[in-house]
Design a protein around this motif. Structure first.
Motif, mmCIF file in Angstrom:
data_model
loop_
_atom_site.group_PDB
_atom_site.id
_atom_site.type_symbol
_atom_site.label_atom_id
_atom_site.label_comp_id
_atom_site.label_asym_id
_atom_site.label_seq_id
_atom_site.Cartn_x
_atom_site.Cartn_y
_atom_site.Cartn_z
ATOM 1 N N LEU A 235 65.961 37.254 30.934
ATOM 2 C CA LEU A 235 67.364 37.007 30.624
ATOM 3 C C LEU A 235 68.106 38.320 30.421
ATOM 4 C CD1 LEU A 235 67.006 34.090 28.039
ATOM 5 C CD2 LEU A 235 67.220 33.957 30.517
ATOM 6 N N VAL B 216 71.579 39.424 25.363
ATOM 7 C CA VAL B 216 72.412 38.412 24.717
ATOM 8 C C VAL B 216 72.409 38.640 23.209
ATOM 9 C CG1 VAL B 216 72.083 36.630 26.476
ATOM 10 C CG2 VAL B 216 70.483 36.786 24.589
ATOM 11 N N ASP C 115 73.899 35.863 20.950
ATOM 12 C CA ASP C 115 73.737 34.514 20.412
ATOM 13 C C ASP C 115 73.223 33.606 21.512
ATOM 14 O OD1 ASP C 115 75.055 35.545 18.166
ATOM 15 O OD2 ASP C 115 76.984 34.689 18.731
ATOM 16 N N VAL C 116 72.413 32.629 21.142
ATOM 17 C CA VAL C 116 71.926 31.662 22.117
ATOM 18 C C VAL C 116 72.094 30.264 21.533
ATOM 19 C CG1 VAL C 116 69.513 31.829 21.354
ATOM 20 C CG2 VAL C 116 70.019 31.024 23.638
ATOM 21 N N ILE D 220 71.067 26.225 22.381
ATOM 22 C CA ILE D 220 70.191 25.385 23.189
ATOM 23 C C ILE D 220 70.469 23.918 22.875
ATOM 24 C CG2 ILE D 220 67.812 24.842 23.831
ATOM 25 C CD1 ILE D 220 67.049 27.655 22.761
ATOM 26 N N ALA E 42 65.299 34.472 25.001
ATOM 27 C CA ALA E 42 66.564 35.017 24.489
ATOM 28 C C ALA E 42 66.299 36.023 23.369
ATOM 29 C CB ALA E 42 67.458 33.882 24.000
ATOM 30 N N ALA F 43 68.740 38.559 21.448
ATOM 31 C CA ALA F 43 69.482 37.578 20.640
ATOM 32 C C ALA F 43 69.030 37.638 19.184
ATOM 33 C CB ALA F 43 69.285 36.176 21.197
ATOM 34 N N LEU G 132 70.528 32.032 16.701
ATOM 35 C CA LEU G 132 70.142 30.883 17.509
ATOM 36 C C LEU G 132 70.761 29.613 16.953
ATOM 37 C CD1 LEU G 132 68.318 29.329 19.585
ATOM 38 C CD2 LEU G 132 66.545 29.334 17.809
#
Length: 182
Positions: free
Chosen positions: A26, A29, A31-32, A34, A64, A69, A72
């Motif tokens: 990836l 990033v 923030d992720v 889901i 991530a 990241a 989450l």
């Protein structure tokens, strides 16, 4: 990223169909979010359900995290518990434990009640039992505790985004009532 192409089009939306069993690296990033999941019926078996609701979710969260990241947000389910006798709830609880152990500064887990809204556009037809349940829930909404009320997916998304942006350290669980207040 998703399992299938999106019907929605927007200049700022870039949809990538991926195989969650072999995720590509990836990009960086911060923030992720889901919101990946299915039902045992749609998946076809408990094993196929677990591959999506546990394996794929944890794979994305892990990838991530490896890409930088630190925050989450993940959608789980009301009743999730790694000790549940109910397979669905147990898998969701195990997923919550797994993503919480990945080293994120902040993890927000949304546990919505029954999702209200247009599911047909997601290729997830609403079952007759769900249709009846939503009708009954709407009828008794004024006297139903907030955590048990049906909730719109947009309210889940809004609540999850706000909580992740607050970046409170540690793991935080948001129940349906808290998501509706967002």
């Amino acid at each position: 990223m998703g399992r299938r192409a999106l019907a929605q089009r927007h200049p700022k939306l870039h949809s990538h169909v991926v195989d969650f069993a072999g995720l590509p690296r990836l990009p960086k990033v911060d923030d992720v979010f889901i919101a990946l999941g299915t039902t045992i019926k749609v998946a076809g078996s408990q094993q196929a359900f677990r591959a999506i609701d546990f394996d794929a979710v944890v794979a994305v969260a892990s990838a991530a995290r490896s890409s930088g990241a630190t925050h989450l947000g993940v959608v789980s389910a009301m009743g999730a518990s790694a000790r549940s006798a109910v397979f669905y709830n147990r898998v969701k609880g195990e997923m919550e434990q797994a993503v919480s152990a990945l080293g994120y500064d902040s993890v927000v887990i949304a546990r919505p009640s029954m999702l209200a809204g247009d599911r047909e556009s997601l290729d997830q037809p609403i079952r007759s039992g769900e249709r009846i349940g939503l009708a009954v829930m709407a009828l008794f909404r004024p006297v139903t505790p907030a955590n048990l009320r049906a909730i719109a997916a947009a309210d889940v998304a809004t609540g999850l985004i706000r909580a992740v942006k607050a970046a409170d350290p540690g793991t935080r669980i948001l129940l349906s009532g808290q998501l509706q207040q967002a």
